[in-house]
Design a protein around this motif. Sequence first.
Motif, PDB file in Angstrom:
ATOM      1  N   UNK A   4      -1.053 -14.469  77.960  1.00 40.42           N
ATOM      2  CA  UNK A   4      -1.473 -13.517  78.961  1.00 40.42           C
ATOM      3  C   UNK A   4      -2.981 -13.629  79.134  1.00 40.42           C
ATOM      4  N   UNK A   5      -3.535 -12.811  80.033  1.00 36.08           N
ATOM      5  CA  UNK A   5      -4.970 -12.865  80.286  1.00 36.08           C
ATOM      6  C   UNK A   5      -5.729 -12.446  79.037  1.00 36.08           C
ATOM      7  N   UNK A   6      -7.024 -12.768  78.931  1.00 39.88           N
ATOM      8  CA  UNK A   6      -7.771 -12.479  77.712  1.00 39.88           C
ATOM      9  C   UNK A   6      -7.656 -11.013  77.298  1.00 39.88           C
ATOM     10  N   UNK A   7      -7.449 -10.792  76.012  1.00 40.76           N
ATOM     11  CA  UNK A   7      -7.368  -9.446  75.446  1.00 40.76           C
ATOM     12  C   UNK A   7      -8.541  -9.266  74.506  1.00 40.76           C
ATOM     13  N   UNK A   8      -9.402  -8.280  74.788  1.00 38.94           N
ATOM     14  CA  UNK A   8     -10.555  -8.008  73.938  1.00 38.94           C
ATOM     15  C   UNK A   8     -10.148  -7.124  72.782  1.00 38.94           C
ATOM     16  N   UNK A 240       5.642  -3.277  89.800  1.00 38.51           N
ATOM     17  CA  UNK A 240       4.679  -4.049  90.583  1.00 38.51           C
ATOM     18  C   UNK A 240       3.359  -4.198  89.842  1.00 38.51           C
ATOM     19  N   UNK A 241       2.892  -3.125  89.222  1.00 42.50           N
ATOM     20  CA  UNK A 241       1.649  -3.190  88.468  1.00 42.50           C
ATOM     21  C   UNK A 241       1.738  -4.235  87.359  1.00 42.50           C
ATOM     22  N   UNK A 242       2.847  -4.240  86.627  1.00 40.19           N
ATOM     23  CA  UNK A 242       2.996  -5.220  85.550  1.00 40.19           C
ATOM     24  C   UNK A 242       3.058  -6.628  86.109  1.00 40.19           C
ATOM     25  N   UNK A 243       3.699  -6.790  87.262  1.00 39.40           N
ATOM     26  CA  UNK A 243       3.745  -8.106  87.899  1.00 39.40           C
ATOM     27  C   UNK A 243       2.332  -8.582  88.242  1.00 39.40           C
ATOM     28  N   UNK A 244       1.506  -7.698  88.780  1.00 38.35           N
ATOM     29  CA  UNK A 244       0.129  -8.062  89.111  1.00 38.35           C
ATOM     30  C   UNK A 244      -0.646  -8.438  87.854  1.00 38.35           C
ATOM     31  N   UNK A 245      -0.457  -7.650  86.795  1.00 41.99           N
ATOM     32  CA  UNK A 245      -1.153  -7.955  85.546  1.00 41.99           C
ATOM     33  C   UNK A 245      -0.801  -9.350  85.051  1.00 41.99           C
ATOM     34  N   UNK A 246       0.478  -9.678  85.089  1.00 39.41           N
ATOM     35  CA  UNK A 246       0.922 -10.974  84.580  1.00 39.41           C
ATOM     36  C   UNK A 246       0.516 -12.123  85.493  1.00 39.41           C
ATOM     37  N   UNK A 248      -2.207 -12.442  87.049  1.00 39.95           N
ATOM     38  CA  UNK A 248      -3.605 -12.792  86.832  1.00 39.95           C
ATOM     39  C   UNK A 248      -3.717 -13.933  85.828  1.00 39.95           C
ATOM     40  N   UNK A 249      -2.720 -14.058  84.953  1.00 41.30           N
ATOM     41  CA  UNK A 249      -2.705 -15.155  83.980  1.00 41.30           C
ATOM     42  C   UNK A 249      -2.243 -16.437  84.661  1.00 41.30           C
ATOM     43  N   UNK A 250      -3.075 -17.475  84.569  1.00 40.22           N
ATOM     44  CA  UNK A 250      -2.681 -18.774  85.110  1.00 40.22           C
ATOM     45  C   UNK A 250      -1.739 -19.515  84.156  1.00 40.22           C
ATOM     46  N   UNK A 251      -1.481 -18.944  82.978  1.00 41.90           N
ATOM     47  CA  UNK A 251      -0.655 -19.604  81.969  1.00 41.90           C
ATOM     48  C   UNK A 251       0.823 -19.252  82.094  1.00 41.90           C
ATOM     49  N   UNK A 252       1.169 -18.311  82.957  1.00 41.98           N
ATOM     50  CA  UNK A 252       2.568 -17.921  83.141  1.00 41.98           C
ATOM     51  C   UNK A 252       3.064 -18.400  84.495  1.00 41.98           C
ATOM     52  N   UNK A 253       4.190 -19.038  84.505  1.00 42.51           N
ATOM     53  CA  UNK A 253       4.783 -19.451  85.771  1.00 42.51           C
ATOM     54  C   UNK A 253       5.434 -18.244  86.437  1.00 42.51           C
ATOM     55  N   UNK A 254       5.724 -18.382  87.730  1.00 44.77           N
ATOM     56  CA  UNK A 254       6.414 -17.306  88.446  1.00 44.77           C
ATOM     57  C   UNK A 254       7.775 -17.073  87.818  1.00 44.77           C
ATOM     58  N   UNK A 255       8.416 -18.122  87.383  1.00 46.46           N
ATOM     59  CA  UNK A 255       9.718 -18.000  86.737  1.00 46.46           C
ATOM     60  C   UNK A 255       9.620 -17.206  85.435  1.00 46.46           C
ATOM     61  N   UNK A 256       8.580 -17.458  84.642  1.00 49.35           N
ATOM     62  CA  UNK A 256       8.380 -16.727  83.391  1.00 49.35           C
ATOM     63  C   UNK A 256       8.122 -15.244  83.651  1.00 49.35           C
ATOM     64  N   UNK A 257       7.349 -14.963  84.690  1.00 50.69           N
ATOM     65  CA  UNK A 257       7.068 -13.567  85.032  1.00 50.69           C
ATOM     66  C   UNK A 257       8.334 -12.879  85.508  1.00 50.69           C
TER      67      UNK A 257
END
Length: 289
Positions: A4-8, A240-246, A248-257
């Motif tokens: 997922x996107x960077x987690x601080x 929808x919010x969770x879809x947008x969050x995911x 943002x990550x270029x590491x997840x394919x649309x299929x994975x999301x």
Amino acid sequence: MIKQIPVLDCCTLSGYKEDELLVDHLADYLHKHSSLAFPHRHNFYHMVLFTSGGGAHAIDFTRFEVRPMHMYFMVPGQVHTWEFEGEVNGYVINFSREFFQSLLLRPDFLNGFSFLNGIAQDGAFQVPAHMEEEMTAFFERIYEQVNRVKPLQKDLVSVMLLYVFMRMEQQLSPAEKHKFPVYNYTLLRNFQKLIEQHFTNLRLPKDYADLLYITPNHLNALCKEYLGMQAGEVIRNRILLEAKRLLVSQDMTISEISDELSFNDNSYFTKFFKKLVGMTPEEFRKNKA
């Protein structure tokens, strides 16, 4: 493994030896952490009081203007970006999920504050004019306690933070602002909590109404009256919010999301997303890159 996107992590930002707390002047914080990657998520609670500066920041893709005495709160997992202008200063406080555990017997105590419900619009607001001086002075006292008083008295800082939370809740609680009957407000908060737990597998208002021991019509009426939308829309907005969050990550394919959000296939996910956003998931991702 899905990335997922960077987690601080609080401990990577904090100079406090127990890594549960950071309190700093915002200008100093920005200087120390000028290399922060955006957008990012936190795994800790994050709050900022601006005393100067401009620009904007976004919480879960909702944009807010920065102005003096603008305050925002974020819970773990929310997506955040900054676009500051001019000389920005104020106070930043980061604290871990466990920070209040030694003081409070109720592990869910923080969930009772309306601005810590994970809804972006409820977590950002302008401090009322009659509270500006009080809040600024109190944030400075917290800063002094954490950074200059030795030894650090953790429980005292906890109590000081809770005072800030309770003062803001007195001013901002939706129950007071909208004059919710206590029973209705409790139902809505419980509905929101259940959505957080089950949005990937429970999609129908009837599912949540059953868990709340009320009828779907009753739940829809409550949502319509106090949130201005049907219960189904509240559920869809969280998906929808969770879809947008995911996305943002270029590491997840649309299929994975699509799989992560329990859609039957990619085409159904794409139709769902485009109907609500006006663009496909791929277009949204490119737009936010």
